[in-house]
Design an enzyme around this catalytic site. Sequence first.
Site, PDB file in Angstrom:
ATOM      1  N   PRO A 185     -32.806 -61.358   9.476  1.00 22.77           N
ATOM      2  CG  PRO A 185     -30.647 -61.785   8.692  1.00 22.77           C
ATOM      3  CD  PRO A 185     -32.051 -61.521   8.229  1.00 22.77           C
ATOM      4  CG  ASN A 186     -28.979 -60.802  13.777  1.00 23.27           C
ATOM      5  OD1 ASN A 186     -28.979 -61.744  14.571  1.00 23.27           O
ATOM      6  ND2 ASN A 186     -28.137 -60.722  12.764  1.00 23.27           N
ATOM      7  NE  ARG A 193     -27.978 -56.385  15.388  1.00 19.30           N
ATOM      8  CZ  ARG A 193     -28.229 -56.262  14.096  1.00 19.30           C
ATOM      9  NH1 ARG A 193     -29.474 -56.239  13.662  1.00 19.30           N
ATOM     10  NH2 ARG A 193     -27.260 -56.175  13.232  1.00 19.30           N
ATOM     11  CE1 TYR A 202     -29.443 -51.985  12.328  1.00 18.25           C
ATOM     12  CE2 TYR A 202     -28.167 -52.649  14.235  1.00 18.25           C
ATOM     13  CZ  TYR A 202     -28.324 -52.580  12.875  1.00 18.25           C
ATOM     14  OH  TYR A 202     -27.370 -53.110  12.051  1.00 18.25           O
ATOM     15  CG  ASN A 207     -34.985 -54.252   7.732  1.00 18.45           C
ATOM     16  OD1 ASN A 207     -33.933 -54.680   7.262  1.00 18.45           O
ATOM     17  ND2 ASN A 207     -35.014 -53.449   8.783  1.00 18.45           N
ATOM     18  CB  ALA A 235     -26.985 -59.320   7.479  1.00 19.74           C
ATOM     19  CG  HIS A 244     -25.836 -55.692   2.915  1.00 19.14           C
ATOM     20  ND1 HIS A 244     -26.230 -54.500   2.357  1.00 19.14           N
ATOM     21  CD2 HIS A 244     -26.235 -55.656   4.212  1.00 19.14           C
ATOM     22  CE1 HIS A 244     -26.824 -53.765   3.285  1.00 19.14           C
ATOM     23  NE2 HIS A 244     -26.842 -54.448   4.413  1.00 19.14           N
ATOM     24  CG  ASP A 292     -32.363 -64.976  -8.223  1.00 19.84           C
ATOM     25  OD1 ASP A 292     -32.125 -63.850  -8.711  1.00 19.84           O
ATOM     26  OD2 ASP A 292     -31.567 -65.938  -8.324  1.00 19.84           O
ATOM     27  CD  GLU A 310     -33.200 -52.808  -0.009  1.00 17.66           C
ATOM     28  OE1 GLU A 310     -32.138 -52.899   0.627  1.00 17.66           O
ATOM     29  OE2 GLU A 310     -33.244 -52.718  -1.245  1.00 17.66           O
ATOM     30  CG  HIS A 343     -32.176 -51.133   4.967  1.00 22.27           C
ATOM     31  ND1 HIS A 343     -31.901 -52.441   5.290  1.00 22.27           N
ATOM     32  CD2 HIS A 343     -32.233 -51.082   3.622  1.00 22.27           C
ATOM     33  CE1 HIS A 343     -31.777 -53.148   4.183  1.00 22.27           C
ATOM     34  NE2 HIS A 343     -31.985 -52.349   3.151  1.00 22.27           N
ATOM     35  CG  LEU A 344     -34.834 -50.258  11.640  1.00 20.42           C
ATOM     36  CD1 LEU A 344     -34.476 -51.242  12.736  1.00 20.42           C
ATOM     37  CD2 LEU A 344     -36.079 -49.472  11.988  1.00 20.42           C
ATOM     38  CB  SER A 345     -29.009 -47.806  10.146  1.00 19.18           C
ATOM     39  OG  SER A 345     -28.646 -48.922   9.355  1.00 19.18           O
ATOM     40  NE  ARG A 402     -24.700 -49.420  10.187  1.00 23.50           N
ATOM     41  CZ  ARG A 402     -25.240 -50.557  10.578  1.00 23.50           C
ATOM     42  NH1 ARG A 402     -26.430 -50.914  10.152  1.00 23.50           N
ATOM     43  NH2 ARG A 402     -24.584 -51.359  11.386  1.00 23.50           N
ATOM     44  NE  ARG A 420     -23.625 -52.799   8.471  1.00 23.01           N
ATOM     45  CZ  ARG A 420     -24.097 -53.908   9.031  1.00 23.01           C
ATOM     46  NH1 ARG A 420     -25.151 -54.513   8.518  1.00 23.01           N
ATOM     47  NH2 ARG A 420     -23.520 -54.412  10.095  1.00 23.01           N
TER      48      ARG A 420
END
Length: 163
Positions: free
Chosen positions: A28-29, A36, A41, A92, A95, A98, A105, A116, A118-120, A125, A129
């Site tokens: 998402p996002n 954003r 990001y 990625n 949200a 978390h 599953d 997995e 993540h950009l940040s 953070r 997170r």
Amino acid sequence: MIVHAVDKKLTVLDLTDRPISILVLHGPNLNLLGQREPGIYGSLTLAEIDRSLEQEGEKLQAKISHLQSNYEGALVDAIHQAVGKHQGILINAGAYTHTSVALRDAIAGVNLPTVEVHLSNIYQREEFRHHSYIAPVAIGQISGFGAQSYLLGLQALVHYIRK
């Protein structure tokens, strides 16, 4: 090398020199990348990240298929449909990292090597997170390197699959 049990027969696939297929999932996002919170990001768009993954995939002899969804169920469905089609997953989950036991599953259920990304750096953070439901079922996690996290994750995943 990947071993599949089909009709109670073991099939060994040697993937050392053959092209492989990687499913890249964006949660998402992430469709808002480039606009954003660029301080967190970065300024690259999702299309630019996907293009760089495709270019890196060509170098690694890996076909890249990508999907972005703001809907948890669409991501779960894509993970389920990856079986027999892709040899690994780069995700990625945004949200959902978390919050989503369902994604965790699904990844555990299909038993495909998953990285997995993540950009940040999620551990620098907010406290919420710091926990990932995906990390325990992934072969690895890369975070904090901006768009480079995706490329590093792809390289590691392809290396893992080919070894």
